[in-house]
Enzyme design. Structure first.
Site, PDB file in Angstrom:
ATOM      1  N   LYS A 134      -3.561   5.868  15.774  1.00 12.85           N
ATOM      2  CA  LYS A 134      -2.212   6.417  15.832  1.00 12.85           C
ATOM      3  C   LYS A 134      -2.289   7.913  16.112  1.00 12.85           C
ATOM      4  O   LYS A 134      -2.937   8.659  15.367  1.00 12.85           O
ATOM      5  CB  LYS A 134      -1.483   6.171  14.503  1.00 12.85           C
ATOM      6  N   GLU A 180       2.373   0.189   6.802  1.00 10.57           N
ATOM      7  CA  GLU A 180       1.236  -0.087   7.679  1.00 10.57           C
ATOM      8  C   GLU A 180       0.919   1.071   8.616  1.00 10.57           C
ATOM      9  O   GLU A 180       0.080   0.955   9.490  1.00 10.57           O
ATOM     10  CB  GLU A 180       1.503  -1.358   8.492  1.00 10.57           C
ATOM     11  N   ALA A 196      -1.719   0.394  -3.697  1.00 10.73           N
ATOM     12  CA  ALA A 196      -1.833   1.512  -4.634  1.00 10.73           C
ATOM     13  C   ALA A 196      -2.894   1.249  -5.688  1.00 10.73           C
ATOM     14  O   ALA A 196      -3.741   2.111  -5.977  1.00 10.73           O
ATOM     15  CB  ALA A 196      -0.479   1.772  -5.296  1.00 10.73           C
ATOM     16  N   GLY A 200      -2.019  -4.375  -8.694  1.00 18.46           N
ATOM     17  CA  GLY A 200      -2.994  -4.285  -7.606  1.00 18.46           C
ATOM     18  C   GLY A 200      -2.333  -3.745  -6.350  1.00 18.46           C
ATOM     19  O   GLY A 200      -1.816  -2.636  -6.353  1.00 18.46           O
ATOM     20  N   GLU A 244       8.285   8.888   8.012  1.00 19.84           N
ATOM     21  CA  GLU A 244       7.155   9.686   8.490  1.00 19.84           C
ATOM     22  C   GLU A 244       5.820   9.189   7.913  1.00 19.84           C
ATOM     23  O   GLU A 244       4.849   9.949   7.824  1.00 19.84           O
ATOM     24  CB  GLU A 244       7.370  11.168   8.182  1.00 19.84           C
TER      25      GLU A 244
END
Length: 499
Positions: A79, A50, A17, A14, A337
């Site tokens: 972001k 996150e 992904a 689970g 990144e």
């Protein structure tokens, strides 16, 4: 005529992904498939990814996800980029934003005009010509039909998985609780035919998606797909993660702060802050890393620091026989990144595009693997750039990465920029020209020459054009609300009321 032979899809594992794969397959191909996800509450997930990139918005739109609802459920913030600190040299700061820098032409990028202006004594900072970068610097944000800002999210990965689980189960995905005891293969060709649970239950399938994390239960432990190690270029192999209570308004960017043996992250959510320290345990002990992390964080700690070991690299086959690996099961290029969640998204998207309804064919498998390998190699090169292009000489770690040999594909790109200020986005590449430009300059790679198209404009005309662009961006940023204020009105969770 129904030629479908692949109908039963079984997702092993689970977490982010697994539930991303389940939600996407059910939402897009649900009527054609029977989807089962197997997971155990007793097996933890890594769940530190996150921070996302703008492709997350495209994926959510593909699934028909309402943005404010998703952000409330995952305690997300916006972001606009990543603030890199101490990378080129101790004390350096630059933002790799998600925005377009200036206005380019068919002949060349905007930065050539800017470099011509700098040579003539004006032009200011390159970041002055990027809306997203200037908004990030001032903690400003807005989204809506009239807003051109390009953005991504900071989110709670555990809550995101839970959100997607609810969506997937409503779309018909069946969840099986329990641990996998063994994997049953066909004797004729080695294809996986079933997962045998510790309970004795058997979960049969036609196609299996391996989301079992670093261990790769199906792709590696069962099929022996092999692993290509990239530790010679990306030498960090450990991370400590800890959550803290927020002590200040959330900023619209991730912080990536280099230290003597790696770097640390700071990711603001609505309800807390995600903190972590990435390091090479050949250059820093676990105890030293923990002391460094705990000495730098702010706010009350909400959990004990969690140690994660990893190995940078990729599976030699992401799709092997009737098993497709997603997430950490397929490989890992470290979180610098924020590409981990993107790679899950693009992996399941590619699977949907190439779905083998009529049976697994080697041509389709090869196509999937070529695309996955090509994209991951280009992401790898972009991340290596941050380590290689440094002038730090303050520790053995930075001496090692500064002097290391790098892939020819990256060495050629760095030299092209250094000699001519030319930068490009290759076909199928995730990171755009503006990303390469901001990081190359931010890491102190200085071009020796540039395109002379700026000389076609009289200096006063060039100055006026740049001043106008800079003024327009500054004015637009001034009109934006503060990021925290916009969050509070857009997607703040409802206040619970006691009886």
């Amino acid at each position: 005529m129904d030629q479908q032979t692949i109908r039963k899809v079984v997702i092993a594992g689970g977490g982010t992904a697994g539930w991303m794969a389940a939600a996407a397959l059910a939402r897009q191909l649900g009527p054609l498939l029977d989807i089962t996800l197997v997971e155990s509450e007793d097996i933890g997930t890594v769940g530190v990814g996150e921070s996302t990139i703008p492709t997350a918005r495209t994926f959510n739109a593909l699934l028909g996800i309402d943005e404010p609802e998703f952000m409330r459920a995952t305690q997300a913030t916006f972001k606009l980029g990543i603030l890199f600190e101490n990378w080129g040299e101790v004390g350096d700061r630059y933002i790799h934003s998600f925005g377009q820098v200036g206005k380019s032409t068919w002949m060349g990028g905007f930065h050539h005009f800017w470099m011509q202006a700098k040579a003539q004594g004006f032009g200011g900072e390159l970041g002055d010509y990027c809306f997203e970068l200037k908004a990030a610097e001032q903690n400003k944000f807005f989204t809506g039909e009239e807003s051109p800002l390009n953005y991504a999210y900071h989110l709670d990965a555990g809550l995101y998985g839970r959100f997607l689980r609810g969506m997937a189960e409503r779309d018909g995905v069946r969840r099986v609780e329990g641990k996998i005891a063994s994997v049953r293969q066909r004797s004729t060709d080695g294809y996986v035919e079933a997962l045998v649970m510790e309970s004795g239950d058997v979960v049969e399938g036609d196609l299996f998606v391996d989301c079992t994390g670093f261990r790769g239960l199906l792709i590696e432990q069962t099929l022996k797909a092999g692993f290509e190690d990239w530790g010679q270029w990306l030498p960090t192999n450990s991370a400590l993660a800890v959550q803290t209570r927020s002590t200040e308004p959330a900023v619209p960017y991730t912080r990536a702060i280099a230290h003597k043996a790696g770097w640390r992250w700071k990711i603001p959510l609505q309800h807390r802050v995600g903190n972590g320290l990435v390091y090479s345990n050949a250059h820093m002990s676990d105890d030293e890393a923990k002391d460094l992390l705990m000495g730098e964080i702010e706010g009350e700690t909400l959990i004990e620091p969690r140690l994660i070991r990893y190995r940078t690299g990729r599976r030699r086959k992401t799709w092997d026989k009737n098993v497709v690996a997603l997430g950490l099961a397929s490989g890992f290029v470290e979180p610098l990144e924020s590409t981990s969640i993107h790679l899950i998204m693009i992996g399941v998207t590619r699977l949907m595009q190439l779905f083998p309804f009529a049976g697994v064919s080697q041509a389709v498998v090869d196509r999937y693997n070529r695309q996955a390998d090509d994209e991951l190699e280009k992401i790898r090169d972009f991340i290596i750039l941050h380590y290689k292009a440094t002038e730090r000489t303050d520790s053995p770690f930075w001496d090692q990465v500064r002097e290391m040999d790098i892939p020819d594909s990256l060495a050629q790109r760095i030299e092209l920029f250094r000699q001519s200020a030319q930068v490009y986005q290759a076909p199928g590449e995730l990171f755009q020209v503006d990303s390469w430009l901001q990081v190359l300059l931010g890491q102190r790679v200085t071009p020796q020459a540039y395109h002379q198209m700026g000389r076609l404009m009289p200096p006063q005309q060039l100055k006026q054009a740049l001043d106008d662009l800079k003024r327009n961006i500054a004015g637009a940023v001034t009109r934006l609300p503060q990021h925290q204020a916009f969050l509070d009105g857009y997607c703040a969770p409802p206040v619970s009321r006691s009886a």
